[in-house]
Enzyme design. Sequence first.
Site, PDB file in Angstrom:
ATOM      1  N   ASP A   1      -3.444  -1.003   8.543  1.00 63.54           N
ATOM      2  CA  ASP A   1      -2.370  -0.044   8.820  1.00 63.54           C
ATOM      3  C   ASP A   1      -1.457  -0.553   9.939  1.00 63.54           C
ATOM      4  O   ASP A   1      -0.244  -0.330   9.921  1.00 63.54           O
ATOM      5  CB  ASP A   1      -2.953   1.306   9.239  1.00 63.54           C
ATOM      6  CG  ASP A   1      -3.593   2.057   8.082  1.00 63.54           C
ATOM      7  OD1 ASP A   1      -3.527   1.572   6.935  1.00 63.54           O
ATOM      8  OD2 ASP A   1      -4.184   3.126   8.326  1.00 63.54           O
TER       9      ASP A   1
ATOM     10  N   GLU B   1      -2.804   2.661  -6.421  1.00 62.64           N
ATOM     11  CA  GLU B   1      -3.473   1.475  -5.912  1.00 62.64           C
ATOM     12  C   GLU B   1      -4.714   1.237  -6.773  1.00 62.64           C
ATOM     13  O   GLU B   1      -5.503   2.157  -6.999  1.00 62.64           O
ATOM     14  CB  GLU B   1      -3.907   1.677  -4.459  1.00 62.64           C
ATOM     15  CG  GLU B   1      -2.770   1.939  -3.498  1.00 62.64           C
ATOM     16  CD  GLU B   1      -3.248   2.249  -2.090  1.00 62.64           C
ATOM     17  OE1 GLU B   1      -2.450   2.105  -1.150  1.00 62.64           O
ATOM     18  OE2 GLU B   1      -4.424   2.652  -1.934  1.00 62.64           O
TER      19      GLU B   1
ATOM     20  N   TYR C   1      -4.910   5.227  -3.193  1.00 60.37           N
ATOM     21  CA  TYR C   1      -3.843   6.221  -3.132  1.00 60.37           C
ATOM     22  C   TYR C   1      -3.065   6.242  -4.459  1.00 60.37           C
ATOM     23  O   TYR C   1      -3.031   5.250  -5.192  1.00 60.37           O
ATOM     24  CB  TYR C   1      -2.888   5.896  -1.991  1.00 60.37           C
ATOM     25  CG  TYR C   1      -3.407   6.215  -0.611  1.00 60.37           C
ATOM     26  CD1 TYR C   1      -4.763   6.119  -0.287  1.00 60.37           C
ATOM     27  CD2 TYR C   1      -2.531   6.604   0.398  1.00 60.37           C
ATOM     28  CE1 TYR C   1      -5.217   6.405   0.987  1.00 60.37           C
ATOM     29  CE2 TYR C   1      -2.984   6.883   1.681  1.00 60.37           C
ATOM     30  CZ  TYR C   1      -4.329   6.778   1.971  1.00 60.37           C
ATOM     31  OH  TYR C   1      -4.782   7.070   3.235  1.00 60.37           O
TER      32      TYR C   1
ATOM     33  N   ARG D   1       0.833  -1.200   0.000  1.00 62.71           N
ATOM     34  CA  ARG D   1       0.000   0.000   0.000  1.00 62.71           C
ATOM     35  C   ARG D   1       0.873   1.258   0.000  1.00 62.71           C
ATOM     36  O   ARG D   1       2.065   1.211   0.147  1.00 62.71           O
ATOM     37  CB  ARG D   1      -0.904   0.020   1.245  1.00 62.71           C
ATOM     38  CG  ARG D   1      -2.109  -0.925   1.171  1.00 62.71           C
ATOM     39  CD  ARG D   1      -3.323  -0.293   1.814  1.00 62.71           C
ATOM     40  NE  ARG D   1      -3.662   0.978   1.179  1.00 62.71           N
ATOM     41  CZ  ARG D   1      -4.395   1.934   1.758  1.00 62.71           C
ATOM     42  NH1 ARG D   1      -4.838   1.765   2.992  1.00 62.71           N
ATOM     43  NH2 ARG D   1      -4.658   3.059   1.111  1.00 62.71           N
TER      44      ARG D   1
ATOM     45  N   ARG E   1       3.073  -4.817   3.961  1.00 66.84           N
ATOM     46  CA  ARG E   1       2.303  -5.128   5.152  1.00 66.84           C
ATOM     47  C   ARG E   1       1.998  -6.625   5.206  1.00 66.84           C
ATOM     48  O   ARG E   1       1.841  -7.267   4.164  1.00 66.84           O
ATOM     49  CB  ARG E   1       0.988  -4.349   5.162  1.00 66.84           C
ATOM     50  CG  ARG E   1       1.139  -2.832   5.068  1.00 66.84           C
ATOM     51  CD  ARG E   1      -0.201  -2.139   5.058  1.00 66.84           C
ATOM     52  NE  ARG E   1      -0.078  -0.690   5.125  1.00 66.84           N
ATOM     53  CZ  ARG E   1      -1.115   0.141   5.271  1.00 66.84           C
ATOM     54  NH1 ARG E   1      -2.350  -0.354   5.365  1.00 66.84           N
ATOM     55  NH2 ARG E   1      -0.923   1.444   5.329  1.00 66.84           N
TER      56      ARG E   1
END
Length: 409
Positions: free
Chosen positions: A55, A377, A360, A30, A50
């Site tokens: 997050d 993205e 994003y 991300r 990730r």
Amino acid sequence: MGNTPSRKGYEKQPEKTTLFKKEPTGITYRIPALLYLKDTQTYLAFAEKRSSPSDSDAKILVMRRGSLQNGSIQWSPSQEVTSAFLPEHRTMNPCPVFEKNTKTLFLFFICILSNTPEHRQIITGRNKARLCYVTSSDDGQTWSQAKDLTESVIGKNVRRWATFAVGPGHGIQLESGRLIIPAYAYYVPFKCFSFPIPFTVQPHALSIHSDDFGQTWRMGKMLQRKSCECEMAEIIDHEGRSHLYCNARNTHGHRVEALSESSGAYFDKPRLAPKLVESRHGCQGSVIGFPAPEFVPNDEADSIGGTTSPLSPDTQTWLLFSHPTNKTSRRDMGVYLNRSPLHSSGWDQPWVIHSGPSGYSDLAHSEDVEHFACLMECGKESELEQIAFVSFNLSDVMQTVDKREKKEL
């Protein structure tokens, strides 16, 4: 992925190259950031790696190098930026900027203690973020150890910050030489028994800047309006004066814009951009400034000889902005052009470069040519499926928008 029709007519979309793709194990990429290095004709594409889409499960920054060879871009394998970390922290929000005088590449990021989520910091008013960067003198092939700037740049102000971050996306260098890193902080205006009063903590955009080639950094004042993730661009007017433009995420249906006549020390009168829509919870977007062309393609002349028409722009700079165009959800990545960038009403209708889930993005400009790239993205079912690279020319944007506007007359 080939060219597909968009939801706004049957406009061609640029071909996508997947740089980072969600893995069957759940590993997700991300938060794209893109930088073009003119001297070596190289793109640097960054992202967060990730262990899940969350997050709180961000781990480390990754990058790929795209070298221009025989008219096409050849991409290196993905590599981890292993030095961009602090012990017991997770690394987030890549924000690169290139200092042209010393030819030093700065990669800013934040480090968050353990897996502390953003909303917990906002509720408790206790910041767990650190402001850091690494540098490279060989265009990102090797990196220095991380430097923590939290104490020297933010200092005691952090006591009133529930949390903060840079970008995400790219920073810029002004014509004056000042380096600009876009940032935002969740400001705590009131506390009761050491906790923030509920619903009073709001984000505000600001700049972090350096006037000595990145040796020391200072922060500017916050925008006096709710504003979150942001990027900035320099606008040069006809008299050669510099205006720093800020474009920030918001939750009121439209983007927030602001101009600074002090190169980011403070911003005057933030306003909503009526032509730049936000979905309910908002989304990060990207903006870049570039020299306004002296001539623009003439559609009618193109068909008989490809001549051009002279142009008298309002400024020496135009702006390009990328963001999902759907008003209700993160869908249909669009590119907007502003030929009168000192006016919020100057934005054209968007050219959709990806129909479907979009998130994003980050834009880059190949200096001295009217060529652009976007790292975004996107996916078919979810915007978290991949981070893809597309490239296009200014004429692609202008012809698509101008032809649509003629049809609507």
